[in-house]
Design a protein around this motif. Structure first.
Motif, PDB file in Angstrom:
ATOM      1  N   MET A 155       0.817  -1.085  -0.060  1.00  0.00           N
ATOM      2  CA  MET A 155       0.104  -0.069   0.015  1.00  0.00           C
ATOM      3  C   MET A 155       0.862   1.168   0.142  1.00  0.00           C
ATOM      4  N   ALA A 156       1.982   1.299   0.867  1.00  0.00           N
ATOM      5  CA  ALA A 156       2.563   2.564   0.876  1.00  0.00           C
ATOM      6  C   ALA A 156       3.495   2.588  -0.702  1.00  0.00           C
ATOM      7  N   GLN A 157       3.945   1.506  -1.164  1.00  0.00           N
ATOM      8  CA  GLN A 157       4.411   1.813  -2.286  1.00  0.00           C
ATOM      9  C   GLN A 157       3.359   2.272  -3.429  1.00  0.00           C
ATOM     10  N   GLN A 158       2.334   1.961  -3.636  1.00  0.00           N
ATOM     11  CA  GLN A 158       1.290   2.489  -4.153  1.00  0.00           C
ATOM     12  C   GLN A 158       1.026   3.970  -4.137  1.00  0.00           C
ATOM     13  N   LEU A 159       0.797   4.159  -2.620  1.00  0.00           N
ATOM     14  CA  LEU A 159       0.593   5.814  -2.448  1.00  0.00           C
ATOM     15  C   LEU A 159       1.813   6.402  -2.912  1.00  0.00           C
ATOM     16  N   GLU A 160       3.008   6.032  -2.897  1.00  0.00           N
ATOM     17  CA  GLU A 160       4.206   6.514  -3.212  1.00  0.00           C
ATOM     18  C   GLU A 160       4.101   6.973  -4.664  1.00  0.00           C
TER      19      GLU A 160
END
Length: 171
Positions: free
Chosen positions: A99-104
């Motif tokens: 999720m953090a990678q997608q948000l980045e």
């Protein structure tokens, strides 16, 4: 005390005794009540130690996840949580990192879109400004051309009107 026979086949070789001497002070202390209290205290300490270890094992991944969520909430999309476990908390850590990678990635796309929008707005302003400047310049050029062709002008005046027409065309 405890007595245990030592045999060689059917022959009794000796007797093993394990116990406390009644002369020592410990024998008086070892009663069923005191023995129960000692076993209870040892069990409580063992349970407390095991509980602390288990709670540390369970809460530390949850604390790391909570810290990661707080960092994401503050806008730090580079935050990742280490995944050392293969249970539900490990799966949750993997999902959090994804999720953090997608948000980045979405944040980078959003920044590009904002830049494009600013450039589009700047282009629209430039087009409007060019239109506002082009109309008066067209009138000036046309008027100068009409004046140059219709009036009886001296050579210097004709040359000066030519300068005006050239400069308006250049602008």
């Amino acid at each position: 005390g405890i007595y245990a026979p030592i045999r060689d086949g059917n022959n009794l070789i000796g007797v093993l005794f394990c116990g406390l001497s009644s002369d020592s002070g410990i024998a008086d202390w070892v009663t069923s009540k005191n023995l129960f209290i000692a076993i209870f205290a040892f069990g409580m300490l063992l349970s407390l130690g095991a509980g602390l270890v288990m709670s540390r094992l369970l809460t530390s991944p949850v604390i790391r996840l909570a810290e990661g969520v707080n960092a994401i909430a503050k806008g730090d999309f580079t935050q990742r949580v280490p995944t050392r476990r293969h249970d539900e908390l490990g799966q949750l850590s993997v999902a959090f990192n994804s999720m953090a990678q997608q948000l980045e990635g979405l944040r980078k796309i959003e920044a590009k879109l904002r830049r494009r929008e600013r450039m589009t707005t700047l282009g629209e302003v430039a087009a409007g400004l060019a239109h506002e400047v082009r109309n008066p310049l067209g009138i000036i050029k046309t008027s100068a051309e009409l004046l140059q062709n219709s009036a009886k002008l001296t050579e210097v005046e004709t040359r000066r009107l030519g300068y005006v027409i050239d400069e308006v065309r250049r602008i």
